[in-house]
Design a protein around this motif. Structure first.
Motif, PDB file in Angstrom:
ATOM      1  N   GLU A  74       0.837  -1.216   0.040  1.00 12.09           N
ATOM      2  CA  GLU A  74      -0.017  -0.129  -0.136  1.00 12.09           C
ATOM      3  C   GLU A  74       0.978   1.094  -0.054  1.00 12.09           C
ATOM      4  O   GLU A  74       2.059   1.170   0.401  1.00 12.09           O
ATOM      5  CB  GLU A  74      -0.946  -0.068   1.327  1.00 12.09           C
ATOM      6  CG  GLU A  74      -1.886  -1.101   1.492  1.00 12.09           C
ATOM      7  CD  GLU A  74      -2.646  -1.439   0.326  1.00 12.09           C
ATOM      8  OE1 GLU A  74      -3.018  -0.562  -0.297  1.00 12.09           O
ATOM      9  OE2 GLU A  74      -3.028  -2.632   0.037  1.00 12.09           O
ATOM     10  N   ALA A  75       0.214   2.469  -0.412  1.00  8.74           N
ATOM     11  CA  ALA A  75       0.880   3.641  -0.394  1.00  8.74           C
ATOM     12  C   ALA A  75       1.186   4.163   0.863  1.00  8.74           C
ATOM     13  O   ALA A  75       2.476   4.590   0.889  1.00  8.74           O
ATOM     14  CB  ALA A  75       0.125   4.669  -1.017  1.00  8.74           C
ATOM     15  N   TYR A  76       0.729   3.719   2.046  1.00  8.10           N
ATOM     16  CA  TYR A  76       1.072   4.286   3.074  1.00  8.10           C
ATOM     17  C   TYR A  76       2.089   3.205   3.853  1.00  8.10           C
ATOM     18  O   TYR A  76       1.575   2.159   4.695  1.00  8.10           O
ATOM     19  CB  TYR A  76      -0.220   4.511   4.311  1.00  8.10           C
ATOM     20  CG  TYR A  76      -1.300   4.797   3.296  1.00  8.10           C
ATOM     21  CD1 TYR A  76      -1.004   6.014   2.613  1.00  8.10           C
ATOM     22  CD2 TYR A  76      -2.589   3.824   3.218  1.00  8.10           C
ATOM     23  CE1 TYR A  76      -2.468   6.360   1.921  1.00  8.10           C
ATOM     24  CE2 TYR A  76      -3.648   4.564   2.396  1.00  8.10           C
ATOM     25  CZ  TYR A  76      -3.516   5.631   1.699  1.00  8.10           C
ATOM     26  OH  TYR A  76      -4.663   5.849   0.929  1.00  8.10           O
ATOM     27  N   GLY A  80       0.302   2.102   6.844  1.00 11.01           N
ATOM     28  CA  GLY A  80      -0.678   1.156   6.226  1.00 11.01           C
ATOM     29  C   GLY A  80      -0.892  -0.438   6.407  1.00 11.01           C
ATOM     30  O   GLY A  80       0.084  -0.889   7.316  1.00 11.01           O
ATOM     31  N   ARG A 227      -8.985  14.576   9.399  1.00 10.65           N
ATOM     32  CA  ARG A 227      -9.006  14.522   8.112  1.00 10.65           C
ATOM     33  C   ARG A 227      -9.193  15.777   7.526  1.00 10.65           C
ATOM     34  O   ARG A 227      -9.897  16.866   8.070  1.00 10.65           O
ATOM     35  CB  ARG A 227     -10.351  13.833   7.757  1.00 10.65           C
ATOM     36  CG  ARG A 227     -10.593  13.669   6.428  1.00 10.65           C
ATOM     37  CD  ARG A 227     -12.094  13.084   6.285  1.00 10.65           C
ATOM     38  NE  ARG A 227     -11.923  12.896   4.759  1.00 10.65           N
ATOM     39  CZ  ARG A 227     -12.597  11.878   4.206  1.00 10.65           C
ATOM     40  NH1 ARG A 227     -13.459  11.161   5.104  1.00 10.65           N
ATOM     41  NH2 ARG A 227     -12.434  11.489   3.082  1.00 10.65           N
ATOM     42  N   THR A 232      -9.326  14.422  -0.551  1.00 13.73           N
ATOM     43  CA  THR A 232      -9.704  13.029  -0.514  1.00 13.73           C
ATOM     44  C   THR A 232      -9.273  12.257   0.707  1.00 13.73           C
ATOM     45  O   THR A 232      -8.051  12.867   1.364  1.00 13.73           O
ATOM     46  CB  THR A 232      -9.203  12.377  -1.691  1.00 13.73           C
ATOM     47  OG1 THR A 232      -7.723  12.466  -1.597  1.00 13.73           O
ATOM     48  CG2 THR A 232      -9.495  13.000  -3.049  1.00 13.73           C
ATOM     49  N   ASP A 234      -7.804   9.623   0.685  1.00 11.41           N
ATOM     50  CA  ASP A 234      -6.243   9.213   0.227  1.00 11.41           C
ATOM     51  C   ASP A 234      -5.246  10.291   0.623  1.00 11.41           C
ATOM     52  O   ASP A 234      -4.066   9.828   1.024  1.00 11.41           O
ATOM     53  CB  ASP A 234      -6.127   8.589  -0.999  1.00 11.41           C
ATOM     54  CG  ASP A 234      -4.747   8.484  -1.445  1.00 11.41           C
ATOM     55  OD1 ASP A 234      -4.270   7.408  -0.771  1.00 11.41           O
ATOM     56  OD2 ASP A 234      -4.104   9.172  -2.422  1.00 11.41           O
ATOM     57  N   GLU A 235      -5.577  11.412   0.307  1.00 10.88           N
ATOM     58  CA  GLU A 235      -4.651  12.668   0.826  1.00 10.88           C
ATOM     59  C   GLU A 235      -4.482  12.877   2.070  1.00 10.88           C
ATOM     60  O   GLU A 235      -3.361  13.045   2.622  1.00 10.88           O
ATOM     61  CB  GLU A 235      -5.376  13.969   0.043  1.00 10.88           C
ATOM     62  CG  GLU A 235      -4.964  13.933  -1.643  1.00 10.88           C
ATOM     63  CD  GLU A 235      -5.758  14.879  -2.248  1.00 10.88           C
ATOM     64  OE1 GLU A 235      -5.539  15.378  -3.471  1.00 10.88           O
ATOM     65  OE2 GLU A 235      -7.071  15.378  -1.792  1.00 10.88           O
ATOM     66  N   LEU A 237      -4.754  10.602   4.456  1.00 11.09           N
ATOM     67  CA  LEU A 237      -4.022   9.584   5.054  1.00 11.09           C
ATOM     68  C   LEU A 237      -2.367   9.497   4.723  1.00 11.09           C
ATOM     69  O   LEU A 237      -1.700   9.131   5.581  1.00 11.09           O
ATOM     70  CB  LEU A 237      -4.664   8.100   4.495  1.00 11.09           C
ATOM     71  CG  LEU A 237      -5.946   7.765   4.928  1.00 11.09           C
ATOM     72  CD1 LEU A 237      -6.253   6.476   4.293  1.00 11.09           C
ATOM     73  CD2 LEU A 237      -6.095   7.647   6.275  1.00 11.09           C
ATOM     74  N   ASN A 238      -2.263  10.020   3.516  1.00  8.21           N
ATOM     75  CA  ASN A 238      -0.954  10.272   3.056  1.00  8.21           C
ATOM     76  C   ASN A 238      -0.143  11.301   4.055  1.00  8.21           C
ATOM     77  O   ASN A 238       0.904  11.540   4.354  1.00  8.21           O
ATOM     78  CB  ASN A 238      -0.674  10.791   1.648  1.00  8.21           C
ATOM     79  CG  ASN A 238      -0.406   9.902   0.868  1.00  8.21           C
ATOM     80  OD1 ASN A 238       0.492   8.870   0.861  1.00  8.21           O
ATOM     81  ND2 ASN A 238      -1.268   9.438  -0.112  1.00  8.21           N
ATOM     82  N   LEU A 281      -7.557   0.047   6.170  1.00  6.31           N
ATOM     83  CA  LEU A 281      -6.427   0.676   5.047  1.00  6.31           C
ATOM     84  C   LEU A 281      -5.105   0.787   5.894  1.00  6.31           C
ATOM     85  O   LEU A 281      -4.130   0.894   5.450  1.00  6.31           O
ATOM     86  CB  LEU A 281      -6.856   1.981   4.481  1.00  6.31           C
ATOM     87  CG  LEU A 281      -7.879   1.810   3.362  1.00  6.31           C
ATOM     88  CD1 LEU A 281      -8.342   3.143   2.964  1.00  6.31           C
ATOM     89  CD2 LEU A 281      -7.301   1.276   2.239  1.00  6.31           C
ATOM     90  N   THR A 282      -5.263   1.157   7.246  1.00  9.50           N
ATOM     91  CA  THR A 282      -4.438   1.524   8.176  1.00  9.50           C
ATOM     92  C   THR A 282      -4.509   0.983   9.367  1.00  9.50           C
ATOM     93  O   THR A 282      -5.295   0.464   9.831  1.00  9.50           O
ATOM     94  CB  THR A 282      -4.146   3.119   8.227  1.00  9.50           C
ATOM     95  OG1 THR A 282      -4.973   3.421   9.128  1.00  9.50           O
ATOM     96  CG2 THR A 282      -4.157   3.879   7.090  1.00  9.50           C
TER      97      THR A 282
END
Ligand code: PEP
Ligand code: MN
Length: 374
Positions: A74-76, A80, A227, A232, A234-235, A237-238, A281-282
């Motif tokens: 995953e990206a995180y 993640g 948040r 988004t 995703d943004e 969480l990044n 996701l995380t």
């Protein structure tokens, strides 16, 4: 790719030196070491960055000190949940309180500190109901430059002293500038570390990357990141990943609604349906803020405030933290009075939370039973 080393691996040991030597010789690979020094064990993880596709799990597993290898899917990368073999813990402890994807803590408190009397009334009520966490705003980011901006460093000593007096162990407190971390550290020291602070990054600063990096570099205080209200998931969480990539993985992610007229009649569109999604996701504990998302004391025909309803929805879906505004006299509150719950509503609020939590626990054990039976 993440190499999880055997607990208490010492950097000066021969095995560790051999491991580092081998990693240095891998072509096209850089690595970053993350060490978490706990009271009993020290955990070390090594993040391999670059052409990791060419490495096999078995090859890495065979290196000295390596207990486990996780392929990053995953990206995180740090926070993640990765698909292969990722059973890294989804919890942390701070000042005697454990925060995880399996715990629930209520952070009822003042949106903004306005007087020692309000702070004391709040802390006293919390202590009477066995609560050890609260929220207290000292630095307030406001839409208008002419609005009250919070008492800042001036109020910290009495806030921390009163927290100590009433056994409050963790205060969620928003910061908007790096200097605030220093002010909080100094005031805590002045009061003999009477309590602990979870640094809050507000929705307006979710993508203030320089602030995130600075807060991520220190590991003394955990971080609560809201948040972003117009970006988004995703943004956002990044943004949380920015904190962890700098070294601080004691991070709680808080849903607080999205800015859109579709959310009318609430202040923001309530997004608590994302609680299970963020947990999937995380590995971060996930909080909900019903006050800043609903923003009013409107009640449904059943007599329950909309705030109570959305809290129940978030908790029944597995939320791990509730950040909620209370005030002893909302008409006199300097910030966000219209959304504050009354002190007299605290016992009902806590009972309602307990009911929703009990239902969540029954729902998840039912799901676990069905899974094992299948
Ligand atoms: C707050 O919690 O006081 C606050 C300002 O929240 P947000 O950043 O979510 O608006
Ligand atoms: Mn507020």
């Amino acid at each position: 790719m993440i190499l999880i080393l055997e607990p208490n691996t010492r950097p000066e040991s021969t095995e560790y030196q051999i491991l580092v030597g081998q990693l240095e010789r891998l072509p096209g690979i850089r690595f970053r070491v993350h060490r978490e020094i706990g009271t009993e064990v020290t955990l070390t993880e090594i993040y391999l960055i670059g052409n990791t596709g060419a490495l096999t799990i078995d090859q890495m597993q065979a290196l000295p000190c390596v207990e486990k290898v996780v392929r990053v899917s995953e990206a995180y990368r740090v926070l993640g949940r990765h698909k292969q073999g990722d059973d890294r813990p989804a919890s942390f402890e701070y000042n005697g309180v454990r925060f995880g994807q399996d715990t629930l803590h209520v952070f009822a408190g003042l949106c903004a500190v306005d007087s020692p009397d309000s702070v004391e009334a709040m802390m006293k009520a919390l202590a009477a109901h066995g609560q050890v966490c609260t929220r207290m705003g000292a630095y307030k980011p406001r839409t208008s430059p002419y609005a009250f901006q919070g008492f800042g460093a001036e109020c910290l000593p009495y806030v921390f002293e009163l927290a100590g007096k009433y056994g409050i162990r963790v205060i969620a407190m928003e910061i908007t500038h790096e200097s605030h971390v220093e002010e909080i550290r100094d005031a805590l020291k002045l009061t003999g570390n009477a309590t602990g602070v979870m640094l809050q990054i507000g929705t307006r600063n979710t993508q203030n990357f320089e602030l995130l990096k600075l807060v991520g570099k220190q590991q003394e205080f955990p971080v609560l990141i809201k948040r972003g209200f117009g970006i988004t998931l995703d943004e956002s969480l990044n943004a949380a990943e920015y904190l962890a990539s700098e070294g601080n993985r004691k991070v709680v992610f808080c849903l607080r609604g999205m800015k859109t007229n579709m959310g009318d009649p609430h202040r923001n569109f309530v997004d608590f349906a994302h609680v299970p999604a963020v947990k999937r996701l995380t590995r971060m504990p996930v909080g909900i803020d019903p006050s800043h998302s609903v923003g009013t004391r409107a009640a449904a025909p059943d007599g329950l405030l909309d705030i109570f309803h959305v809290v129940a929805q978030g908790v029944i879906a597995g939320a791990n933290m509730i950040l909620v505004d209370f005030h002893p006299d909302p008409a006199k509150a300097l910030v966000d009075g219209p959304q504050a719950l009354l002190m007299s509503e605290l016992p009902h609020f806590l009972d309602d939370v307990a009911l929703a939590r009990e239902t969540y626990e029954r729902r998840s054990s039912l799901a676990a039973r069905l899974r094992t039976a299948a």
